[in-house]
Enzyme design. Structure first.
Site, mmCIF file in Angstrom:
data_model
loop_
_atom_site.group_PDB
_atom_site.id
_atom_site.type_symbol
_atom_site.label_atom_id
_atom_site.label_comp_id
_atom_site.label_asym_id
_atom_site.label_seq_id
_atom_site.Cartn_x
_atom_site.Cartn_y
_atom_site.Cartn_z
ATOM 1 N N ASP A 85 0.985 -1.199 -0.063
ATOM 2 C CA ASP A 85 0.009 0.010 -0.074
ATOM 3 C C ASP A 85 0.969 1.369 0.034
ATOM 4 O O ASP A 85 1.765 1.298 -0.760
ATOM 5 C CB ASP A 85 -0.795 -0.365 1.204
ATOM 6 N N ARG A 86 0.594 2.293 0.964
ATOM 7 C CA ARG A 86 1.648 3.318 1.107
ATOM 8 C C ARG A 86 2.944 2.837 1.143
ATOM 9 O O ARG A 86 3.985 3.650 0.855
ATOM 10 C CB ARG A 86 1.329 4.431 2.143
ATOM 11 N N HIS A 108 -11.105 8.811 -0.912
ATOM 12 C CA HIS A 108 -10.121 9.441 0.142
ATOM 13 C C HIS A 108 -9.192 9.884 -0.084
ATOM 14 O O HIS A 108 -8.608 10.852 0.607
ATOM 15 C CB HIS A 108 -10.082 7.959 1.183
ATOM 16 N N TRP A 109 -8.493 9.490 -1.207
ATOM 17 C CA TRP A 109 -7.154 10.039 -1.714
ATOM 18 C C TRP A 109 -7.285 11.616 -1.719
ATOM 19 O O TRP A 109 -6.460 12.604 -1.390
ATOM 20 C CB TRP A 109 -6.664 9.549 -3.012
ATOM 21 N N TYR A 164 -0.576 11.453 2.088
ATOM 22 C CA TYR A 164 -1.474 11.417 1.052
ATOM 23 C C TYR A 164 -1.363 12.933 0.487
ATOM 24 O O TYR A 164 -1.411 12.927 -0.830
ATOM 25 C CB TYR A 164 -2.835 11.251 1.259
ATOM 26 N N HIS A 180 -7.668 -6.691 1.012
ATOM 27 C CA HIS A 180 -6.288 -5.565 1.127
ATOM 28 C C HIS A 180 -5.385 -5.861 2.128
ATOM 29 O O HIS A 180 -4.003 -5.968 1.721
ATOM 30 C CB HIS A 180 -7.013 -4.283 1.059
#
Length: 289
Positions: free
Chosen positions: A105-106, A150-151, A204, A266
């Site tokens: 993910d991030r 959400h981004w 983000y 996820h």
């Protein structure tokens, strides 16, 4: 969690990084995603230790028990370039100048930046449930904007902090049965900390600005990942639904790429640790076809 691992903090110029590490053998770094902490790897890390690796699990800058700088208007303190630099310095402090790397993910965005900025430090890289930020943004559709809204909400100034901190337990949802009680408790304590929430949002905000620009500069310059790359994605997540086979997109960024899906949602490290550890262990040992 993490029986036999050591825990500590590494003080850097801009950040203090909480880190878990254990095992003996070739070093491997595992980078978590949003909104998790390094504890998300609590089922995977011991499996990799048993396979003969030294495993290092840091909390990313500002996440979990790590701290970062005060936010600035350009979000530079939370760019993937800054966070990747933290990882390199943490590994040097532990005596490792070259290591294998996995990011989810991030954490995958950090792993990409680290492999591009510090090619001599990375022997192999696994990128899990992620694409380069610029690839996402170049493919925006109504479906993407709906599912990944959400981004763009997180990128707004001040509003997300007020909304999330009003009731973080409702915003960040997690199941202690599937996560593991200690992992859940550590994660819940982090999400209740307004400083952590602010840092996660800065991640983000940097993604849509500095990180995107850095990636576009790499593409223009022809900079690519030099080491072998493994692309993994969760079959019960939406990456393949949105883009087809992620490996094909990653071939634009690396010359030596392979990959496959894993039957999980996820948070694959918590949901399918054996399958993930098997794939990572084979790849890091040079046995992945």
């Amino acid at each position: 969690m993490f029986e036999g691992f050591e825990t500590g903090r590494v003080r850097l110029d801009e950040a203090t990084i909480a880190v878990r590490h254990g095992g003996e053998g070739p070093p491997v770094v595992l980078l978590h995603g949003h909104p998790r902490t390094s504890a998300t790897w609590h089922r995977v890390a011991p499996l990799l230790v048993r396979r003969g690796f030294t495993v290092v699990c840091p909390d990313l800058r500002g996440y979990g028990r790590s701290t970062g700088p005060a936010p600035t208007a350009d979000h530079a303190g939370y760019s993937k370039r800054a966070v990747a630099g933290d990882v390199v310095e943490v590994m040097r402090s532990l005596g490792h100048t070259r290591f294998a790397l996995a990011g989810h993910d991030r954490g995958g965005a950090v792993a990409l930046r680290l492999a591009l900025d510090h090619p001599g430090a990375v022997s192999r890289v696994a990128l899990i449930d992620c694409l380069p930020v610029s690839e996402h943004l170049s493919r925006i559709t109504a479906e993407f904007a709906t599912q990944w809204w959400h981004w763009f909400f997180f990128a707004q100034p001040d509003i997300p902090e007020r909304v999330i901190n009003a009731d973080p337990d409702s915003w960040y949802r997690g199941d202690p049965r599937s996560m593991g009680r200690e992992n859940h408790d550590e994660w819940r304590a982090a999400t209740r900390n307004p400083d952590v929430v602010r840092a996660m949002l800065e991640d983000y905000r940097a993604g849509l600005t500095l990180d995107r620009r850095h990636e576009e500069e790499d593409r223009a310059a022809g900079t690519r990942i030099r080491c072998p790359a493994l692309i993994l994605w969760s079959l019960r997540d939406d990456l393949e639904d949105l883009y087809g086979n992620p490996v094909e997109i990653w071939r634009r960024w690396a010359t030596d790429v392979r990959g496959h899906g894993i039957d999980a949602g996820h948070h694959v490290a918590e949901e399918a640790p054996e399958a993930l550890a098997s794939s990572l262990g084979d790849f890091f040992a040079g046995r992945h076809g």
